[in-house]
Scaffold this motif. Structure first.
Motif, mmCIF file in Angstrom:
data_model
loop_
_atom_site.group_PDB
_atom_site.id
_atom_site.type_symbol
_atom_site.label_atom_id
_atom_site.label_comp_id
_atom_site.label_asym_id
_atom_site.label_seq_id
_atom_site.Cartn_x
_atom_site.Cartn_y
_atom_site.Cartn_z
ATOM 1 N N GLN A 1 2.967 5.131 -17.763
ATOM 2 C CA GLN A 1 3.937 4.636 -18.298
ATOM 3 C C GLN A 1 4.895 3.974 -17.544
ATOM 4 O OE1 GLN A 1 4.292 8.698 -20.900
ATOM 5 N NE2 GLN A 1 5.231 6.977 -22.072
ATOM 6 N N TRP B 1 -6.539 4.393 -20.631
ATOM 7 C CA TRP B 1 -5.448 3.570 -21.230
ATOM 8 C C TRP B 1 -5.698 2.010 -20.664
ATOM 9 C CZ3 TRP B 1 -2.626 3.654 -25.215
ATOM 10 C CH2 TRP B 1 -2.431 4.976 -25.902
ATOM 11 N N TYR C 1 -8.048 0.771 -23.010
ATOM 12 C CA TYR C 1 -7.584 0.711 -24.532
ATOM 13 C C TYR C 1 -6.778 -0.309 -24.611
ATOM 14 C CZ TYR C 1 -5.810 2.580 -28.942
ATOM 15 O OH TYR C 1 -5.614 2.784 -30.329
ATOM 16 N N CYS C 2 -5.892 -0.638 -23.701
ATOM 17 C CA CYS C 2 -4.664 -1.672 -23.839
ATOM 18 C C CYS C 2 -5.465 -2.918 -24.230
ATOM 19 C CB CYS C 2 -3.996 -1.828 -22.625
ATOM 20 S SG CYS C 2 -2.739 -0.469 -22.658
ATOM 21 N N THR D 1 0.453 -4.055 -22.016
ATOM 22 C CA THR D 1 -0.467 -3.112 -21.066
ATOM 23 C C THR D 1 0.422 -2.316 -20.262
ATOM 24 O OG1 THR D 1 -0.728 -4.878 -19.472
ATOM 25 C CG2 THR D 1 -1.912 -5.022 -21.289
ATOM 26 N N TRP E 1 -2.737 11.940 -19.476
ATOM 27 C CA TRP E 1 -3.388 11.240 -20.338
ATOM 28 C C TRP E 1 -3.936 10.181 -19.621
ATOM 29 C CZ3 TRP E 1 0.357 10.177 -25.069
ATOM 30 C CH2 TRP E 1 0.893 11.554 -25.718
ATOM 31 N N ASP E 2 -4.004 9.734 -18.479
ATOM 32 C CA ASP E 2 -4.684 8.663 -17.726
ATOM 33 C C ASP E 2 -5.999 9.137 -17.094
ATOM 34 O OD1 ASP E 2 -3.161 9.875 -15.940
ATOM 35 O OD2 ASP E 2 -2.218 8.089 -15.087
ATOM 36 N N TRP F 1 2.860 4.136 -25.237
ATOM 37 C CA TRP F 1 1.404 4.183 -25.732
ATOM 38 C C TRP F 1 1.113 3.105 -26.724
ATOM 39 C CZ3 TRP F 1 -0.468 6.689 -21.821
ATOM 40 C CH2 TRP F 1 0.259 7.520 -21.374
ATOM 41 N N GLU F 2 0.849 3.605 -27.885
ATOM 42 C CA GLU F 2 0.447 2.438 -28.837
ATOM 43 C C GLU F 2 1.675 1.680 -29.377
ATOM 44 O OE1 GLU F 2 -1.821 4.489 -32.076
ATOM 45 O OE2 GLU F 2 -3.711 4.156 -30.903
#
Length: 458
Positions: free
Chosen positions: A36, A51, A54-55, A65, A137-138, A417-418
Protein backbone atom coordinates in the motif's frame (compact mmCIF):
# COMPACT_ATOMS: atom_id res chain seq x y z
CA UNK A 1 9.59 17.87 -2.74
CA UNK A 2 10.30 17.63 0.97
CA UNK A 3 7.36 17.47 3.31
CA UNK A 4 6.57 20.08 5.90
CA UNK A 5 7.17 18.53 9.30
CA UNK A 6 5.00 21.22 10.87
CA UNK A 7 1.37 20.05 11.17
CA UNK A 8 -1.46 22.40 10.24
CA UNK A 9 -1.92 25.34 12.59
CA UNK A 10 -5.71 24.96 12.62
CA UNK A 11 -7.14 24.03 16.00
CA UNK A 12 -8.81 20.59 16.09
CA UNK A 13 -12.56 20.76 16.46
CA UNK A 14 -12.67 17.99 19.04
CA UNK A 15 -11.02 17.88 22.45
CA UNK A 16 -8.73 15.18 23.70
CA UNK A 17 -10.21 11.93 25.01
CA UNK A 18 -10.31 11.41 28.74
CA UNK A 19 -7.95 8.55 29.51
CA UNK A 20 -8.33 7.47 33.11
CA UNK A 21 -7.62 3.75 32.93
CA UNK A 22 -4.88 2.92 30.43
CA UNK A 23 -1.52 1.66 31.63
CA UNK A 24 1.51 3.90 32.06
CA UNK A 25 3.36 1.73 29.55
CA UNK A 26 0.54 1.90 26.98
CA UNK A 27 1.95 1.88 23.42
CA UNK A 28 0.84 4.41 20.82
CA UNK A 29 1.63 3.84 17.18
CA UNK A 30 0.63 3.73 13.53
CA UNK A 31 0.33 0.93 10.97
CA UNK A 32 1.01 0.58 7.25
CA UNK A 33 1.40 -2.26 4.74
CA UNK A 34 4.10 -2.92 2.16
CA UNK A 35 2.07 -2.99 -1.05
CA UNK A 36 0.00 0.00 0.00
CA UNK A 37 2.90 2.41 0.51
CA UNK A 38 6.24 1.16 -0.78
CA UNK A 39 6.07 1.48 -4.56
CA UNK A 40 9.34 0.55 -6.29
CA UNK A 41 7.45 -2.41 -7.69
CA UNK A 42 10.05 -3.19 -10.33
CA UNK A 43 13.23 -2.19 -8.50
CA UNK A 44 16.08 -4.04 -6.79
CA UNK A 45 14.95 -7.50 -7.80
CA UNK A 46 11.44 -7.46 -6.35
CA UNK A 47 9.17 -10.10 -7.85
CA UNK A 48 5.54 -9.64 -8.83
CA UNK A 49 2.79 -10.07 -6.25
CA UNK A 50 -0.79 -11.10 -6.81
CA UNK A 51 -1.79 -7.47 -6.35
CA UNK A 52 0.53 -6.28 -9.12
CA UNK A 53 -1.31 -8.67 -11.41
CA UNK A 54 -4.74 -7.78 -10.06
CA UNK A 55 -4.12 -4.07 -10.57
CA UNK A 56 -3.66 -4.77 -14.27
CA UNK A 57 -7.03 -6.54 -14.44
CA UNK A 58 -9.04 -3.33 -14.57
CA UNK A 59 -10.95 -3.95 -11.33
CA UNK A 60 -9.17 -1.31 -9.24
CA UNK A 61 -10.69 2.18 -9.16
CA UNK A 62 -9.23 4.53 -11.77
CA UNK A 63 -6.92 1.70 -12.91
CA UNK A 64 -4.64 2.60 -10.00
CA UNK A 65 -1.62 0.42 -9.26
CA UNK A 66 0.93 0.02 -6.50
CA UNK A 67 3.84 0.73 -8.82
CA UNK A 68 4.68 4.01 -7.05
CA UNK A 69 2.15 4.21 -4.21
CA UNK A 70 3.60 6.62 -1.60
CA UNK A 71 7.16 5.88 -2.73
CA UNK A 72 7.99 4.91 0.84
CA UNK A 73 10.78 2.70 -0.54
CA UNK A 74 12.73 5.85 -1.38
CA UNK A 75 11.19 8.23 1.17
CA UNK A 76 11.23 6.08 4.30
CA UNK A 77 13.60 8.48 6.10
CA UNK A 78 11.16 11.33 5.58
CA UNK A 79 8.31 9.15 6.81
CA UNK A 80 10.23 8.05 9.91
CA UNK A 81 10.99 11.70 10.67
CA UNK A 82 7.25 12.35 10.56
CA UNK A 83 6.66 9.42 12.92
CA UNK A 84 9.17 10.91 15.34
CA UNK A 85 7.38 14.25 15.20
CA UNK A 86 4.12 12.44 15.90
CA UNK A 87 5.63 10.94 19.05
CA UNK A 88 4.70 7.30 18.54
CA UNK A 89 6.45 4.43 20.32
CA UNK A 90 5.74 1.68 17.76
CA UNK A 91 5.39 1.30 14.01
CA UNK A 92 3.71 -1.79 12.58
CA UNK A 93 4.67 -2.46 8.98
CA UNK A 94 4.69 -5.52 6.74
CA UNK A 95 7.45 -7.19 4.79
CA UNK A 96 6.85 -7.69 1.06
CA UNK A 97 7.37 -11.43 0.56
CA UNK A 98 8.14 -10.96 -3.19
CA UNK A 99 10.81 -8.42 -2.27
CA UNK A 100 12.61 -11.12 -0.25
CA UNK A 101 11.81 -14.16 -2.44
CA UNK A 102 11.01 -12.89 -5.97
CA UNK A 103 9.75 -16.37 -6.89
CA UNK A 104 8.24 -17.05 -3.49
CA UNK A 105 10.87 -19.70 -2.74
CA UNK A 106 14.44 -20.41 -3.77
CA UNK A 107 16.88 -17.56 -4.29
CA UNK A 108 16.87 -14.82 -1.65
CA UNK A 109 16.97 -11.22 -2.87
CA UNK A 110 19.58 -9.40 -0.78
CA UNK A 111 18.59 -5.86 -1.92
CA UNK A 112 15.09 -6.52 -0.61
CA UNK A 113 16.39 -7.55 2.79
CA UNK A 114 18.69 -4.52 2.83
CA UNK A 115 15.76 -2.13 2.42
CA UNK A 116 14.17 -3.32 5.65
CA UNK A 117 17.57 -3.12 7.38
CA UNK A 118 17.67 0.57 6.44
CA UNK A 119 14.12 1.10 7.63
CA UNK A 120 14.80 -0.59 10.98
CA UNK A 121 17.99 1.48 11.34
CA UNK A 122 15.97 4.67 10.87
CA UNK A 123 13.31 3.55 13.35
CA UNK A 124 15.91 2.67 15.96
CA UNK A 125 17.57 6.08 15.53
CA UNK A 126 14.16 7.73 16.05
CA UNK A 127 13.42 5.70 19.19
CA UNK A 128 10.50 3.86 17.57
CA UNK A 129 9.99 0.12 18.03
CA UNK A 130 9.51 -1.83 14.77
CA UNK A 131 6.65 -4.35 14.72
CA UNK A 132 6.91 -6.68 11.73
CA UNK A 133 3.94 -8.36 10.05
CA UNK A 134 5.04 -11.20 7.81
CA UNK A 135 2.06 -11.17 5.46
CA UNK A 136 -0.27 -8.32 4.50
CA UNK A 137 -1.83 -9.82 1.38
CA UNK A 138 0.95 -9.49 -1.22
CA UNK A 139 1.54 -13.16 -2.06
CA UNK A 140 4.26 -13.71 -4.68
CA UNK A 141 2.53 -14.28 -8.00
CA UNK A 142 4.84 -17.24 -8.65
CA UNK A 143 3.29 -19.03 -5.66
CA UNK A 144 -0.24 -18.17 -6.75
CA UNK A 145 0.55 -19.98 -9.99
CA UNK A 146 1.49 -23.04 -7.91
CA UNK A 147 -1.85 -23.02 -6.12
CA UNK A 148 -1.20 -20.36 -3.52
CA UNK A 149 -2.99 -20.83 -0.20
CA UNK A 150 -4.98 -23.75 -1.59
CA UNK A 151 -1.78 -25.78 -1.93
CA UNK A 152 -0.76 -27.36 1.38
CA UNK A 153 2.89 -27.00 0.33
CA UNK A 154 2.57 -23.30 1.11
CA UNK A 155 2.99 -24.14 4.79
CA UNK A 156 6.63 -24.97 4.13
CA UNK A 157 7.09 -22.03 1.78
CA UNK A 158 5.84 -19.62 4.42
CA UNK A 159 7.99 -21.23 7.12
CA UNK A 160 11.09 -20.79 4.95
CA UNK A 161 10.21 -17.13 4.41
CA UNK A 162 9.62 -16.63 8.15
CA UNK A 163 12.98 -18.25 8.91
CA UNK A 164 14.81 -15.74 6.71
CA UNK A 165 13.00 -12.81 8.34
CA UNK A 166 13.65 -14.07 11.85
CA UNK A 167 17.33 -14.75 11.16
CA UNK A 168 17.87 -11.37 9.50
CA UNK A 169 16.01 -9.04 11.85
CA UNK A 170 15.46 -11.02 15.05
CA UNK A 171 18.35 -9.48 16.95
CA UNK A 172 16.75 -6.04 16.61
CA UNK A 173 13.03 -6.79 16.22
CA UNK A 174 11.08 -8.72 18.83
CA UNK A 175 7.45 -8.04 17.89
CA UNK A 176 6.10 -10.18 15.06
CA UNK A 177 2.65 -10.85 13.62
CA UNK A 178 2.28 -13.79 11.27
CA UNK A 179 -0.73 -12.56 9.28
CA UNK A 180 -2.84 -9.48 8.81
CA UNK A 181 -6.59 -10.09 8.62
CA UNK A 182 -6.69 -13.67 7.34
CA UNK A 183 -10.49 -13.56 7.71
CA UNK A 184 -10.58 -10.86 5.05
CA UNK A 185 -8.08 -12.20 2.54
CA UNK A 186 -9.77 -15.60 2.71
CA UNK A 187 -13.45 -14.66 2.56
CA UNK A 188 -12.89 -12.10 -0.18
CA UNK A 189 -10.12 -13.75 -2.18
CA UNK A 190 -10.24 -13.46 -5.96
CA UNK A 191 -8.29 -16.72 -6.17
CA UNK A 192 -11.53 -18.68 -5.83
CA UNK A 193 -12.84 -17.58 -9.21
CA UNK A 194 -16.63 -17.36 -9.33
CA UNK A 195 -17.96 -16.06 -6.05
CA UNK A 196 -20.68 -18.63 -5.62
CA UNK A 197 -21.20 -21.72 -3.49
CA UNK A 198 -18.76 -23.68 -5.64
CA UNK A 199 -16.00 -21.75 -3.86
CA UNK A 200 -16.93 -23.03 -0.39
CA UNK A 201 -14.64 -26.05 -0.58
CA UNK A 202 -11.71 -23.90 -1.70
CA UNK A 203 -12.32 -21.48 1.16
CA UNK A 204 -12.23 -24.24 3.79
CA UNK A 205 -9.00 -25.70 2.45
CA UNK A 206 -7.51 -22.19 2.29
CA UNK A 207 -8.43 -21.41 5.91
CA UNK A 208 -6.76 -24.54 7.20
CA UNK A 209 -3.57 -24.01 5.21
CA UNK A 210 -3.22 -20.42 6.47
CA UNK A 211 -3.64 -21.67 10.03
CA UNK A 212 -0.99 -24.33 9.49
CA UNK A 213 1.35 -21.74 7.99
CA UNK A 214 0.82 -19.55 11.02
CA UNK A 215 1.80 -22.36 13.37
CA UNK A 216 4.88 -23.20 11.33
CA UNK A 217 5.97 -19.55 11.30
CA UNK A 218 5.52 -19.25 15.06
CA UNK A 219 7.83 -22.21 15.60
CA UNK A 220 10.42 -20.77 13.24
CA UNK A 221 10.32 -17.36 14.90
CA UNK A 222 10.71 -18.96 18.33
CA UNK A 223 13.80 -20.75 17.01
CA UNK A 224 15.39 -17.74 15.32
CA UNK A 225 14.39 -14.81 17.56
CA UNK A 226 15.35 -14.73 21.22
CA UNK A 227 12.54 -13.32 23.38
CA UNK A 228 10.17 -13.01 20.43
CA UNK A 229 6.70 -11.63 21.15
CA UNK A 230 4.36 -13.13 18.55
CA UNK A 231 0.72 -12.59 17.72
CA UNK A 232 -1.92 -12.61 15.00
CA UNK A 233 -3.57 -9.48 13.59
CA UNK A 234 -7.23 -10.16 12.89
CA UNK A 235 -10.19 -8.05 11.80
CA UNK A 236 -12.75 -8.75 14.53
CA UNK A 237 -16.06 -6.94 14.79
CA UNK A 238 -19.74 -7.56 15.43
CA UNK A 239 -21.63 -9.25 12.60
CA UNK A 240 -25.30 -8.28 12.76
CA UNK A 241 -28.26 -9.63 10.77
CA UNK A 242 -29.83 -7.00 8.56
CA UNK A 243 -33.32 -8.22 9.50
CA UNK A 244 -35.00 -10.48 12.02
CA UNK A 245 -35.65 -13.17 9.41
CA UNK A 246 -34.42 -16.54 10.74
CA UNK A 247 -32.19 -17.10 7.71
CA UNK A 248 -30.49 -13.71 8.19
CA UNK A 249 -30.00 -14.29 11.91
CA UNK A 250 -28.46 -17.71 11.23
CA UNK A 251 -26.25 -16.34 8.46
CA UNK A 252 -24.90 -13.57 10.69
CA UNK A 253 -23.88 -16.14 13.30
CA UNK A 254 -22.19 -18.24 10.64
CA UNK A 255 -20.31 -15.31 9.12
CA UNK A 256 -19.15 -14.21 12.56
CA UNK A 257 -17.37 -17.57 12.88
CA UNK A 258 -15.75 -17.19 9.46
CA UNK A 259 -14.91 -13.50 9.83
CA UNK A 260 -13.88 -13.30 13.46
CA UNK A 261 -12.96 -16.73 14.74
CA UNK A 262 -11.86 -19.07 11.90
CA UNK A 263 -8.24 -18.15 12.61
CA UNK A 264 -8.22 -16.77 16.14
CA UNK A 265 -9.96 -19.78 17.70
CA UNK A 266 -7.64 -22.50 16.37
CA UNK A 267 -4.56 -20.38 16.92
CA UNK A 268 -5.34 -19.20 20.46
CA UNK A 269 -7.76 -21.92 21.68
CA UNK A 270 -6.80 -25.00 19.66
CA UNK A 271 -10.15 -25.61 17.96
CA UNK A 272 -12.25 -24.37 15.09
CA UNK A 273 -15.46 -22.55 16.04
CA UNK A 274 -18.58 -24.69 16.22
CA UNK A 275 -20.41 -23.57 13.09
CA UNK A 276 -17.55 -24.23 10.66
CA UNK A 277 -15.76 -27.15 12.33
CA UNK A 278 -17.40 -29.87 10.25
CA UNK A 279 -16.77 -28.01 6.99
CA UNK A 280 -13.02 -27.82 7.65
CA UNK A 281 -12.70 -31.31 9.12
CA UNK A 282 -11.98 -33.02 5.73
CA UNK A 283 -8.74 -31.02 5.40
CA UNK A 284 -7.39 -31.72 8.89
CA UNK A 285 -4.65 -34.33 9.06
CA UNK A 286 -3.39 -36.00 12.27
CA UNK A 287 -1.38 -33.56 14.35
CA UNK A 288 -2.58 -30.47 12.50
CA UNK A 289 -4.37 -28.81 15.39
CA UNK A 290 -1.28 -29.11 17.58
CA UNK A 291 0.79 -27.57 14.80
CA UNK A 292 -1.62 -24.63 14.63
CA UNK A 293 -2.11 -24.09 18.37
CA UNK A 294 1.32 -22.70 19.27
CA UNK A 295 2.05 -20.39 22.23
CA UNK A 296 1.24 -16.76 21.45
CA UNK A 297 1.98 -13.58 23.38
CA UNK A 298 -0.54 -10.99 22.25
CA UNK A 299 -3.69 -10.46 20.20
CA UNK A 300 -3.74 -7.86 17.42
CA UNK A 301 -7.14 -6.29 16.74
CA UNK A 302 -8.08 -4.45 13.56
CA UNK A 303 -11.50 -2.87 14.01
CA UNK A 304 -13.47 -0.28 12.08
CA UNK A 305 -17.21 -0.91 12.31
CA UNK A 306 -19.79 -3.70 12.52
CA UNK A 307 -21.04 -5.39 9.36
CA UNK A 308 -24.66 -6.09 8.47
CA UNK A 309 -25.40 -9.41 6.81
CA UNK A 310 -28.24 -11.17 5.07
CA UNK A 311 -28.50 -14.65 3.61
CA UNK A 312 -27.67 -15.07 -0.07
CA UNK A 313 -27.93 -18.76 -1.04
CA UNK A 314 -25.98 -18.11 -4.27
CA UNK A 315 -22.93 -16.49 -2.61
CA UNK A 316 -19.88 -18.05 -1.01
CA UNK A 317 -20.93 -19.54 2.39
CA UNK A 318 -24.23 -17.66 1.90
CA UNK A 319 -22.66 -14.27 2.61
CA UNK A 320 -24.90 -11.41 1.51
CA UNK A 321 -24.64 -7.72 2.34
CA UNK A 322 -27.69 -6.29 4.05
CA UNK A 323 -28.81 -2.69 4.52
CA UNK A 324 -27.35 -0.72 7.41
CA UNK A 325 -29.74 0.69 10.01
CA UNK A 326 -30.86 4.26 9.60
CA UNK A 327 -29.80 6.83 12.15
CA UNK A 328 -26.26 5.55 12.75
CA UNK A 329 -23.49 8.03 11.89
CA UNK A 330 -21.37 7.06 8.90
CA UNK A 331 -18.01 8.04 7.49
CA UNK A 332 -17.80 9.53 3.98
CA UNK A 333 -17.14 6.00 2.63
CA UNK A 334 -20.36 4.77 4.27
CA UNK A 335 -18.86 2.77 7.14
CA UNK A 336 -20.94 3.05 10.29
CA UNK A 337 -19.36 4.81 13.27
CA UNK A 338 -20.16 2.77 16.39
CA UNK A 339 -17.59 3.23 19.16
CA UNK A 340 -19.69 1.18 21.60
CA UNK A 341 -19.17 -1.83 19.32
CA UNK A 342 -15.42 -1.22 19.55
CA UNK A 343 -15.61 -1.12 23.35
CA UNK A 344 -17.61 -4.35 23.46
CA UNK A 345 -15.29 -6.09 21.00
CA UNK A 346 -12.25 -5.25 23.12
CA UNK A 347 -13.95 -6.70 26.17
CA UNK A 348 -15.02 -9.84 24.29
CA UNK A 349 -11.64 -10.71 22.81
CA UNK A 350 -9.80 -9.98 26.04
CA UNK A 351 -12.04 -12.47 27.82
CA UNK A 352 -12.20 -15.04 25.03
CA UNK A 353 -8.49 -15.27 24.22
CA UNK A 354 -6.86 -14.25 27.50
CA UNK A 355 -3.98 -12.36 25.90
CA UNK A 356 -2.90 -8.71 26.03
CA UNK A 357 -4.70 -6.87 23.24
CA UNK A 358 -3.08 -4.33 20.94
CA UNK A 359 -5.30 -2.38 18.57
CA UNK A 360 -3.23 -2.69 15.41
CA UNK A 361 -5.63 -0.83 13.11
CA UNK A 362 -8.43 1.65 13.69
CA UNK A 363 -9.20 4.62 11.53
CA UNK A 364 -11.48 6.77 9.42
CA UNK A 365 -11.73 6.67 5.65
CA UNK A 366 -12.69 9.67 3.55
CA UNK A 367 -13.05 10.44 -0.14
CA UNK A 368 -13.55 14.18 0.24
CA UNK A 369 -10.30 15.45 1.79
CA UNK A 370 -8.05 17.95 0.07
CA UNK A 371 -5.86 20.91 1.02
CA UNK A 372 -7.66 24.15 1.68
CA UNK A 373 -6.68 27.61 0.41
CA UNK A 374 -3.87 27.72 2.97
CA UNK A 375 -2.51 24.34 1.87
CA UNK A 376 -3.69 22.66 5.06
CA UNK A 377 -5.81 19.52 5.37
CA UNK A 378 -8.36 19.91 8.13
CA UNK A 379 -10.17 16.66 8.89
CA UNK A 380 -12.62 17.09 11.78
CA UNK A 381 -14.42 13.86 10.94
CA UNK A 382 -11.28 11.80 11.57
CA UNK A 383 -10.51 13.66 14.78
CA UNK A 384 -14.02 13.05 16.09
CA UNK A 385 -13.85 9.37 15.13
CA UNK A 386 -10.49 8.82 16.82
CA UNK A 387 -11.57 10.72 19.93
CA UNK A 388 -14.71 8.60 20.32
CA UNK A 389 -12.98 5.29 19.62
CA UNK A 390 -10.05 6.01 21.95
CA UNK A 391 -12.58 6.97 24.62
CA UNK A 392 -14.34 3.65 24.03
CA UNK A 393 -10.99 1.89 24.44
CA UNK A 394 -10.52 3.52 27.83
CA UNK A 395 -14.03 2.40 28.79
CA UNK A 396 -13.13 -1.17 27.79
CA UNK A 397 -10.07 -1.07 30.03
CA UNK A 398 -12.23 0.19 32.88
CA UNK A 399 -14.48 -2.85 32.31
CA UNK A 400 -11.53 -5.22 32.61
CA UNK A 401 -10.15 -5.54 29.06
CA UNK A 402 -6.38 -5.95 28.97
CA UNK A 403 -5.60 -3.45 26.21
CA UNK A 404 -1.99 -2.34 26.00
CA UNK A 405 -1.65 -0.37 22.79
CA UNK A 406 -3.40 1.51 19.98
CA UNK A 407 -2.20 2.08 16.40
CA UNK A 408 -3.97 4.30 13.90
CA UNK A 409 -4.58 3.18 10.34
CA UNK A 410 -2.79 4.79 8.81
CA UNK A 411 0.30 6.95 8.91
CA UNK A 412 -0.12 7.91 5.25
CA UNK A 413 -2.89 8.08 2.72
CA UNK A 414 -2.17 5.06 0.54
CA UNK A 415 -3.33 2.48 -1.98
CA UNK A 416 -6.62 1.20 -0.53
CA UNK A 417 -6.92 -2.03 -2.49
CA UNK A 418 -9.87 -2.00 -4.91
CA UNK A 419 -10.54 1.66 -4.04
CA UNK A 420 -7.09 2.60 -5.27
CA UNK A 421 -6.15 6.12 -4.21
CA UNK A 422 -9.73 7.39 -4.03
CA UNK A 423 -10.02 6.71 -0.28
CA UNK A 424 -7.78 8.33 2.32
CA UNK A 425 -7.16 6.96 5.83
CA UNK A 426 -3.91 8.74 6.63
CA UNK A 427 -2.91 11.15 9.34
CA UNK A 428 -0.71 12.52 6.57
CA UNK A 429 -2.09 13.64 3.23
CA UNK A 430 -0.24 12.44 0.13
CA UNK A 431 -0.30 14.66 -2.94
CA UNK A 432 0.05 11.82 -5.40
CA UNK A 433 1.15 14.12 -8.23
CA UNK A 434 4.22 15.30 -6.30
CA UNK A 435 4.35 12.75 -3.42
CA UNK A 436 4.54 15.65 -1.02
CA UNK A 437 3.55 14.76 2.56
CA UNK A 438 1.15 17.16 4.32
CA UNK A 439 0.36 16.36 7.98
CA UNK A 440 -3.37 16.78 8.55
CA UNK A 441 -5.04 18.43 11.53
CA UNK A 442 -5.59 14.91 12.91
CA UNK A 443 -1.80 14.42 12.95
CA UNK A 444 -1.37 17.31 15.39
CA UNK A 445 -4.38 16.14 17.39
CA UNK A 446 -3.05 12.57 17.72
CA UNK A 447 0.37 13.90 18.72
CA UNK A 448 -1.38 15.89 21.46
CA UNK A 449 -3.22 12.74 22.59
CA UNK A 450 0.04 10.84 22.88
CA UNK A 451 1.81 13.61 24.80
CA UNK A 452 -1.13 14.00 27.15
CA UNK A 453 -1.53 10.26 27.73
CA UNK A 454 2.15 9.68 28.40
CA UNK A 455 2.16 12.50 30.90
CA UNK A 456 -1.03 11.71 32.81
CA UNK A 457 -1.93 8.04 32.25
CA UNK A 458 -2.98 6.14 35.34
Amino acid sequence: MASSLTPPASEPVAGLPVLSHIRKDFIWGVSTASFQIEGAANEDGRGQSIWDVYCRSGYVANNDTGDVACDHYHRYQEDVALMKTLGIQAYRFSIAWPRIFPQGTGAINEPGLAFYDRLIDALEAAGIEPWICLYHWDLPQALEERGGWMNRDIVGWFADYAWVIGERYGKRVKRFATFNEPGIFSLFSRSFGARDRSADEKLHRWIHHVNLAHGAAVDVLRETVADAKIGLVTNYQPVYPSSDKPEDVAEAKLISDYWNRAFADPQYRGEYPDLIRDAIKPYIQPGDMERIHRPLDWFGLNHYSPVYINSDPNAIVGLGWGPKPEGIPRSPIDWTIEPDAFRDTLIEISRRYGKPVYVTENGYGSNIEKPDANGEVVDPGRIGFLRDYITALDQAVAAGADVRGYMVWSLLDNFEWESGYSVRFGLIYIDYATLRRIPKASFKWFADVIRHARGTAA
